[in-house]
Design an enzyme around this catalytic site. Structure first.
Site: not given
Ligand SMILES: [Zn+2]
Ligand SMILES: [Zn+2]
Lengths: 177, 201
Positions: B92-93
């Site tokens: 999750c970026l």
């Protein structure tokens, strides 16, 4: 593995390998020397085809791919060099929609009336209605519509239907002409 | 694949190979196929983190529409981090999603991932269990993350936690899969009883 690819890349691009370290005139998207170059107000350089595709990819979030400043097709400046960039403009680049090339804002050509295409087509479209409305009023001077059921009302209904058809045919003719 | 994608990946590949970071063995990238559609990335665990000394492998898939859309990246090396799934390696970026910009490169992606290892964002988690532990018991999270790095990322075992190793070995001797045992223990504060229950159910 890494050595192989580095060799291939440099071979394919000839002397281009040296530019990678400098990169002053490289498009920030394809990383190649910018073709049909444009520069954003934040000063970042792109090929127009590359930037156009970026703007199309994110129509609702038009940000500079480098610094994320606001950007739009109207707010980029095309760069016209003297050398090769004028030689090979459209033959090499993929075809792009004409209207999407950034245009200077003060484009007052003698052949248009109004400021742009939108107003012009609006004027033509509205014309038949204005014409038939005034013709109708001239023939029949009464201010209000006739009471329903009377012969006048029937006549008005037929006439308005007729005029609507004539207007439609006229507009169709205009479109075809 | 589109020409622009191939040409760019070639250039970016060279950029990474020549980069300062590569010289210091911080980041690395390798080709998997000749079409430049898939690459193998590697980042070093940043110093002063539980990942220090570890090597983390990444699967990098280049979409047809690159660079207008981001590469698809996930961790191949198992890792205990709030923003990375301990199960799938999904990341999750923001820059790999809606904050991607066409001027970003493999190098910036690898460096951003390295920065993510240094500074987790537990409020935007990918792995809820890890994020909860990170927020509620940072010390245990740190020890667990270090243990995972030693187990999976070849991090040096100088700060080895014998208690953790013993517990995993005990469960492994009972016939449980070693990785499943480690995951269960990590998710249950290294409580043997609860981990065993989790493994049985
Ligand atoms: Zn370009
Ligand atoms: Zn910019």
């Amino acid at each position: 593995m890494s050595a192989d690819v580095t060799g291939d890349g440099a071979g394919a691009e000839g002397g281009g390998g040296a530019d990678v370290d400098q990169g002053t005139y490289e498009c920030n998207i394809c990383l190649d020397t910018a073709r049909d170059a444009v520069v954003s107000l934040c000063g970042h350089l792109f090929c127009w085809p590359c930037l156009h595709q970026w703007l199309e990819t994110r129509p609702n979030r038009q940000l500079c791919p480098v610094c994320k400043a606001g950007i739009s097709r109207d707010k980029v400046i095309p760069l016209y060099g003297r050398g090769g960039s004028q030689m090979d403009p459209r033959t090499k680049t993929p075809p792009r929609p004409q209207g999407q090339r950034p245009e200077p804002e003060n484009n007052h050509g003698g052949w248009t009336f109004g400021d742009g295409g939108f107003q012009m087509s609006f004027g033509i479209g509205a014309f038949p209605f204005g014409f038939f409305a005034s013709a109708f009023n001239f023939n029949d001077g009464r201010p209000g519509p006739a009471p329903p059921g009377t012969p006048q009302a029937e006549e008005e209904r037929v006439l308005s239907t007729l005029f609507l058809w004539i207007a439609l045919i006229f507009m169709f003719w205009l479109l075809m002409a | 694949m589109a020409n622009i994608a191939v040409a760019r990946i070639k250039r970016e590949f060279r950029e990474v190979v020549k980069s300062e970071e590569a010289a210091k063995c911080n980041i690395r990238v390798e080709l998997i196929d000749d079409n430049f559609t898939e690459l193998r990335g590697e980042i070093a665990g940043p110093p002063e983190t539980p990942y220090e000394g570890g090597k983390f492998l990444l699967e990098i898939k280049i979409p047809e529409t690159y660079p207008f859309n981001p590469p698809k990246v996930k961790f191949m090396t198992k890792i205990w981090h709030p923003n990375i799934s301990s199960v799938t390696g999904a990341i999750c970026l923001d820059i790999l999603k809606d904050q991607w910009a066409a001027a970003m490169t493999l190098r910036t992606v690898l460096l951003s991932l390295q920065a993510l290892l240094s500074a987790a964002e537990p409020d935007d988690p990918q792995d809820a269990v890890v994020a909860k532990q990170y927020k509620e018991n940072r010390h245990l999270w740190e020890k667990t993350a270090r243990h995972w790095a030693q187990e999976y990322a070849e991090a040096p075992k100088s700060k080895k936690d014998d208690e953790f190793y013993d517990k995993v070995s005990q469960l492994a001797e009972m016939g449980f899969d070693r990785h499943k045992a480690l995951t269960a223990l990590s998710a249950h504060e290294w409580n043997m009883e609860r981990a065993t229950q989790d493994l049985i159910s």
